[in-house]
Every structure is written in structure tokens, then in C-alpha cells.
Write a protein that holds these residues in place. Structure first.
Motif, PDB file in Angstrom:
ATOM      1  N   GLU A  51       0.829  -1.209   0.000  1.00  0.00           N
ATOM      2  CA  GLU A  51       0.000   0.000   0.000  1.00  0.00           C
ATOM      3  C   GLU A  51       0.865   1.261   0.000  1.00  0.00           C
ATOM      4  O   GLU A  51       0.561   2.235  -0.678  1.00  0.00           O
ATOM      5  CB  GLU A  51      -0.895  -0.036   1.241  1.00  0.00           C
ATOM      6  N   ASP A  52       1.932   1.234   0.802  1.00  0.00           N
ATOM      7  CA  ASP A  52       2.847   2.372   0.873  1.00  0.00           C
ATOM      8  C   ASP A  52       4.268   1.839   1.031  1.00  0.00           C
ATOM      9  O   ASP A  52       4.707   1.504   2.125  1.00  0.00           O
ATOM     10  CB  ASP A  52       2.483   3.272   2.058  1.00  0.00           C
ATOM     11  N   LEU A  53       4.974   1.741  -0.076  1.00  0.00           N
ATOM     12  CA  LEU A  53       6.306   1.154  -0.076  1.00  0.00           C
ATOM     13  C   LEU A  53       7.340   1.986   0.690  1.00  0.00           C
ATOM     14  O   LEU A  53       8.395   1.475   1.055  1.00  0.00           O
ATOM     15  CB  LEU A  53       6.782   0.927  -1.509  1.00  0.00           C
ATOM     16  N   SER A  54       7.030   3.238   0.955  1.00  0.00           N
ATOM     17  CA  SER A  54       7.976   4.086   1.675  1.00  0.00           C
ATOM     18  C   SER A  54       7.844   3.943   3.191  1.00  0.00           C
ATOM     19  O   SER A  54       8.688   4.434   3.942  1.00  0.00           O
ATOM     20  CB  SER A  54       7.782   5.552   1.288  1.00  0.00           C
ATOM     21  N   ASP A  55       6.807   3.261   3.664  1.00  0.00           N
ATOM     22  CA  ASP A  55       6.587   3.090   5.099  1.00  0.00           C
ATOM     23  C   ASP A  55       7.371   1.879   5.617  1.00  0.00           C
ATOM     24  O   ASP A  55       7.017   0.732   5.353  1.00  0.00           O
ATOM     25  CB  ASP A  55       5.091   2.919   5.378  1.00  0.00           C
TER      26      ASP A  55
END
Length: 72
Positions: A51-55
Motif C-alpha cells: 500500500e505504501d512502499l515508503s513506510d
């Protein structure tokens, strides 16, 4: 029940499967419960990670679940 407790319960019969059919049956049921739980948690963690690869928190959760699979 926590994943650690499920892993412990599943490993309780390690080396004892050949002793009786009852041990084999109990072990199968515990591993079935464990794998169903791990699959659900892994799927959620994987989807959350994508969903959010930067998290990094989400990737860390996915890595911990993957490590649980490796423990088996």
C-alpha cells in the motif's frame, strides 16, 4: 493466541510424530491452525506493505511474519 505461542504449540511434538497416531493428529491440527493464522497475517502484512512502499513500519511487519514462517 500469539504467533509465538502457536509456533511453540506446533513444535511441541517435534520428534514424537512416530510415537502414536494421536500425536500425528494433534500435530496436524496445530500446524493447520498455525498456517491458517500465519497466512492471514502474512496476506494482511503484504498488502499493507504494498500500500505504501515508503513506510518502513509495514515492511518491518512483513519481515517479522516472513521470519515466523522460517521458524517452522
Amino acid at each position: 493466541m500469539s504467533l509465538d505461542k502457536l509456533v511453540e504449540a506446533a513444535n511441541e511434538f517435534k520428534g514424537k510424530l512416530g510415537e502414536s497416531v494421536l500425536n500425528l493428529q494433534k500435530t496436524y491440527k496445530k500446524f493447520d491452525t498455525l498456517y491458517r493464522t500465519l497466512e492471514s497475517v502474512y496476506l494482511y502484512a503484504h498488502l499493507k506493505s504494498d500500500e505504501d512502499l515508503s513506510d518502513s513500519k509495514n515492511s518491518g511487519t512483513l519481515n517479522r511474519i516472513t521470519a515466523k514462517f522460517a521458524e517452522l
